[in-house]
Write a protein that holds these residues in place. Structure first.
Motif, mmCIF file in Angstrom:
data_model
loop_
_atom_site.group_PDB
_atom_site.id
_atom_site.type_symbol
_atom_site.label_atom_id
_atom_site.label_comp_id
_atom_site.label_asym_id
_atom_site.label_seq_id
_atom_site.Cartn_x
_atom_site.Cartn_y
_atom_site.Cartn_z
ATOM 1 N N LEU A 136 0.779 -1.319 -0.085
ATOM 2 C CA LEU A 136 -0.067 0.019 -0.038
ATOM 3 C C LEU A 136 0.715 1.122 0.090
ATOM 4 O O LEU A 136 1.879 1.468 0.565
ATOM 5 C CB LEU A 136 -0.905 0.031 1.226
ATOM 6 C CG LEU A 136 -1.839 -1.303 1.421
ATOM 7 C CD1 LEU A 136 -2.357 -1.306 2.859
ATOM 8 C CD2 LEU A 136 -2.523 -1.745 0.456
ATOM 9 N N ALA A 137 0.393 2.400 -0.664
ATOM 10 C CA ALA A 137 1.012 3.527 -0.640
ATOM 11 C C ALA A 137 0.214 4.668 -0.506
ATOM 12 O O ALA A 137 -1.062 4.640 -1.080
ATOM 13 C CB ALA A 137 1.969 3.727 -1.886
ATOM 14 N N LEU A 138 0.195 5.556 0.292
ATOM 15 C CA LEU A 138 -0.729 6.842 0.505
ATOM 16 C C LEU A 138 0.124 8.087 -0.133
ATOM 17 O O LEU A 138 1.011 8.363 0.207
ATOM 18 C CB LEU A 138 -0.678 6.869 1.874
ATOM 19 C CG LEU A 138 -1.786 8.313 2.201
ATOM 20 C CD1 LEU A 138 -3.339 7.734 1.862
ATOM 21 C CD2 LEU A 138 -1.824 8.434 3.674
ATOM 22 N N VAL A 139 -0.536 8.551 -1.179
ATOM 23 C CA VAL A 139 -0.055 9.758 -1.857
ATOM 24 C C VAL A 139 -0.910 10.857 -1.977
ATOM 25 O O VAL A 139 -2.104 10.669 -1.714
ATOM 26 C CB VAL A 139 0.414 9.384 -3.338
ATOM 27 C CG1 VAL A 139 1.395 8.258 -3.390
ATOM 28 C CG2 VAL A 139 -0.940 8.720 -4.138
ATOM 29 N N SER A 149 -1.567 -7.900 -4.108
ATOM 30 C CA SER A 149 -2.078 -6.651 -4.722
ATOM 31 C C SER A 149 -1.114 -5.460 -4.515
ATOM 32 O O SER A 149 -0.608 -5.427 -3.496
ATOM 33 C CB SER A 149 -3.492 -6.109 -4.306
ATOM 34 O OG SER A 149 -4.303 -7.214 -4.480
ATOM 35 N N VAL A 150 -1.290 -4.410 -5.393
ATOM 36 C CA VAL A 150 -0.542 -3.197 -5.124
ATOM 37 C C VAL A 150 -1.750 -2.078 -5.059
ATOM 38 O O VAL A 150 -2.413 -1.898 -5.996
ATOM 39 C CB VAL A 150 0.593 -2.739 -6.261
ATOM 40 C CG1 VAL A 150 0.859 -1.295 -6.009
ATOM 41 C CG2 VAL A 150 1.618 -3.676 -6.120
ATOM 42 N N VAL A 151 -1.492 -1.220 -3.810
ATOM 43 C CA VAL A 151 -2.643 -0.219 -4.024
ATOM 44 C C VAL A 151 -2.351 1.037 -3.732
ATOM 45 O O VAL A 151 -1.346 1.519 -2.744
ATOM 46 C CB VAL A 151 -3.861 -0.558 -2.601
ATOM 47 C CG1 VAL A 151 -4.895 0.235 -2.558
ATOM 48 C CG2 VAL A 151 -4.319 -2.200 -2.760
ATOM 49 N N ILE A 152 -2.718 2.082 -4.640
ATOM 50 C CA ILE A 152 -2.247 3.471 -4.315
ATOM 51 C C ILE A 152 -3.452 4.372 -3.719
ATOM 52 O O ILE A 152 -4.525 4.200 -4.675
ATOM 53 C CB ILE A 152 -1.483 4.019 -5.691
ATOM 54 C CG1 ILE A 152 -0.235 3.232 -5.922
ATOM 55 C CG2 ILE A 152 -1.296 5.390 -5.467
ATOM 56 C CD1 ILE A 152 0.291 3.519 -7.116
ATOM 57 N N ALA A 153 -3.521 4.934 -2.766
ATOM 58 C CA ALA A 153 -4.523 5.770 -2.379
ATOM 59 C C ALA A 153 -4.073 7.047 -2.212
ATOM 60 O O ALA A 153 -3.039 7.443 -1.774
ATOM 61 C CB ALA A 153 -5.003 5.317 -0.707
ATOM 62 N N ALA A 154 -4.970 7.897 -2.838
ATOM 63 C CA ALA A 154 -4.571 9.336 -2.967
ATOM 64 C C ALA A 154 -5.564 10.169 -2.182
ATOM 65 O O ALA A 154 -6.809 10.214 -2.358
ATOM 66 C CB ALA A 154 -4.941 9.880 -4.389
ATOM 67 N N GLU A 201 5.617 8.754 -14.227
ATOM 68 C CA GLU A 201 5.766 9.913 -13.334
ATOM 69 C C GLU A 201 6.054 9.198 -11.690
ATOM 70 O O GLU A 201 5.587 8.167 -11.444
ATOM 71 C CB GLU A 201 4.632 10.833 -13.103
ATOM 72 C CG GLU A 201 4.914 11.806 -11.958
ATOM 73 C CD GLU A 201 3.529 12.702 -12.044
ATOM 74 O OE1 GLU A 201 3.624 13.876 -11.319
ATOM 75 O OE2 GLU A 201 2.451 12.271 -12.529
ATOM 76 N N ARG A 202 6.941 9.788 -11.097
ATOM 77 C CA ARG A 202 7.337 9.538 -9.861
ATOM 78 C C ARG A 202 6.695 10.405 -8.687
ATOM 79 O O ARG A 202 7.025 11.712 -8.789
ATOM 80 C CB ARG A 202 8.720 9.251 -9.765
ATOM 81 C CG ARG A 202 9.509 8.839 -8.108
ATOM 82 C CD ARG A 202 10.708 8.763 -8.174
ATOM 83 N NE ARG A 202 11.392 8.420 -6.957
ATOM 84 C CZ ARG A 202 11.704 9.328 -5.969
ATOM 85 N NH1 ARG A 202 11.596 10.429 -6.183
ATOM 86 N NH2 ARG A 202 12.239 8.853 -4.931
ATOM 87 N N VAL A 203 6.043 10.098 -7.837
ATOM 88 C CA VAL A 203 5.500 10.608 -6.574
ATOM 89 C C VAL A 203 5.834 10.305 -5.279
ATOM 90 O O VAL A 203 6.513 9.011 -5.247
ATOM 91 C CB VAL A 203 3.789 10.709 -6.527
ATOM 92 C CG1 VAL A 203 3.431 11.477 -7.943
ATOM 93 C CG2 VAL A 203 3.174 9.704 -6.594
ATOM 94 N N LEU A 204 5.923 11.218 -4.545
ATOM 95 C CA LEU A 204 6.440 10.768 -2.978
ATOM 96 C C LEU A 204 5.020 10.362 -2.206
ATOM 97 O O LEU A 204 4.179 10.822 -2.429
ATOM 98 C CB LEU A 204 7.004 11.984 -2.524
ATOM 99 C CG LEU A 204 8.275 12.531 -3.025
ATOM 100 C CD1 LEU A 204 8.716 13.638 -2.080
ATOM 101 C CD2 LEU A 204 9.268 11.411 -3.028
ATOM 102 N N ALA A 205 5.481 9.060 -1.500
ATOM 103 C CA ALA A 205 4.368 8.409 -0.536
ATOM 104 C C ALA A 205 4.677 8.972 0.762
ATOM 105 O O ALA A 205 5.451 9.148 1.219
ATOM 106 C CB ALA A 205 4.421 7.044 -0.588
ATOM 107 N N ASP A 206 3.474 9.437 1.546
ATOM 108 C CA ASP A 206 3.585 9.880 2.573
ATOM 109 C C ASP A 206 3.638 8.534 3.619
ATOM 110 O O ASP A 206 4.291 8.694 4.742
ATOM 111 C CB ASP A 206 2.232 10.544 3.141
ATOM 112 C CG ASP A 206 1.945 11.602 2.505
ATOM 113 O OD1 ASP A 206 2.861 12.369 2.196
ATOM 114 O OD2 ASP A 206 0.664 12.026 1.969
ATOM 115 N N ARG A 207 3.204 7.584 3.201
ATOM 116 C CA ARG A 207 3.023 6.146 3.904
ATOM 117 C C ARG A 207 3.046 5.033 2.869
ATOM 118 O O ARG A 207 2.737 5.143 1.915
ATOM 119 C CB ARG A 207 1.861 5.948 4.810
ATOM 120 C CG ARG A 207 1.894 7.324 5.923
ATOM 121 C CD ARG A 207 0.470 6.883 6.846
ATOM 122 N NE ARG A 207 -0.011 7.983 7.511
ATOM 123 C CZ ARG A 207 -1.021 8.024 8.303
ATOM 124 N NH1 ARG A 207 -1.646 7.007 8.903
ATOM 125 N NH2 ARG A 207 -1.519 9.272 9.016
#
Length: 314
Positions: free
Chosen positions: A19-22, A99-104, A30-36
């Protein structure tokens, strides 16, 4: 914990999720920084098992993982919560679902990339005996068909477990078998999609659709509606409960799975339907305090304290 001691057996899907929180979803290349970032276990039936364990209900999980590292880690995470995973199949021919999950946070949306999950195999041997001997069996959309097949094979025995079904997704093998389901728990959307009338007819209420599910054989129907709370119908009765408030939401990932586990935990505690809905709504809300669907699940003491504080003054 040995099999016969499990008050509930959860049958269905277990996953390992990254999981990644962005702030926003990245664009192409594009590359973005994840908060968590977190690695966590998931799956509807498996997460429900974690809730039951944390809220004091002896529970086992039956499903399938691969013989890969993901499968070992997914089962280790369940075992660490006190869930009996002894009878989960390790299948070298099937990779563990992951799974790979990206939460915005900016859009309050998420993107999910996941491996496909094949149907579960028939329940046989010790796993079948474990399921047949449970007080309750909780199944998700992939767990129901093998459980129903087992119960039909063993029809006519002295007893059968009560069955709770997470019907938020399309459930394979459900047609003609709702009479096996003691606790049928769809979302309002999935309930109305299954039992609603044609688009050119007068709109059906959720209660109309619940009545049709009861007429088809379901013991009790509980419909969930996220921020709209939840409602229960049974022959001759109805109860509702609003969603819990006052909780800081980080992610809603897995909140529906948590609701199902908490609802059954409340039933096992002997609560009436109004209180069971209230407990399940609050547990699901509190689980949203974390990025993943498990780490913020409250135990019974924390849940009871939250509900006491939230209760209106007499």
């Amino acid at each position: 914990m040995s099999g016969p001691e499990a008050a509930v057996v959860c049958v269905g899907v277990v996953t390992l999720d990254a999981l990644a929180l962005v702030d926003r979803h990245p664009g192409p290349d594009e590359r973005v920084l994840a908060d968590r970032v977190a690695i966590t276990g998931g799956g509807p039936a498996a997460t429900a098992a974690v809730v039951l364990a944390r809220q004091g209900v002896p529970v086992a999980f039956v499903g399938r993982v691969g013989t890969d590292a993901e499968g070992a880690q997914a089962l280790d995470l369940l075992a660490a919560e006190g869930v009996d995973v002894t009878h989960t199949l390790r299948d070298p021919a099937t990779p563990t679902q992951s799974s790979v999950v990206i939460a915005a946070t900016g859009s309050a949306t998420r993107s999910i990339a996941t491996r496909a999950v094949p149907p579960l195999p028939p329940l046989t041997g010790a796993a079948a005996d474990l399921v047949a001997g449970a007080g309750w069996v909780h199944t998700d959309h992939l767990g129901f068909a093998p459980v129903a097949d087992l119960l039909e094979r063993r029809a006519g025995t002295d007893r059968r477990p009560r069955v709770a079904l997470d019907a938020g997704n399309d459930v394979a093998g459900l047609d003609g078998r709702l009479g096996l389901v003691d606790l049928y728990v769809p979302t309002t959307a999935s309930l109305t999609a299954r039992y609603g009338t044609t688009p050119d007819a007068a709109p059906d209420t959720v209660a109309d659709c619940a009545a049709r599910a009861l007429a088809e054989g379901a013991g009790t129907v509980v419909a969930t509606h996220g921020a709209g709370g939840s409602a229960a119908w049974w022959p001759g009765g109805h109860a509702t409960a609003p969603a819990a408030t006052g909780v800081g939401i980080v992610s809603t990932l897995g909140a529906g799975d948590v609701f199902h586990g908490a609802l059954l935990a409340a039933v096992c505690r002997g609560l009436d339907w109004s209180e069971a809905l209230r407990h399940a709504n609050a547990t699901a809300a509190l689980s949203c305090r974390a990025l993943d669907g498990r780490s913020a699940i409250p135990g019974t003491a924390e849940l009871d304290a939250f509900l006491t504080a939230a209760a209106p003054a007499a």
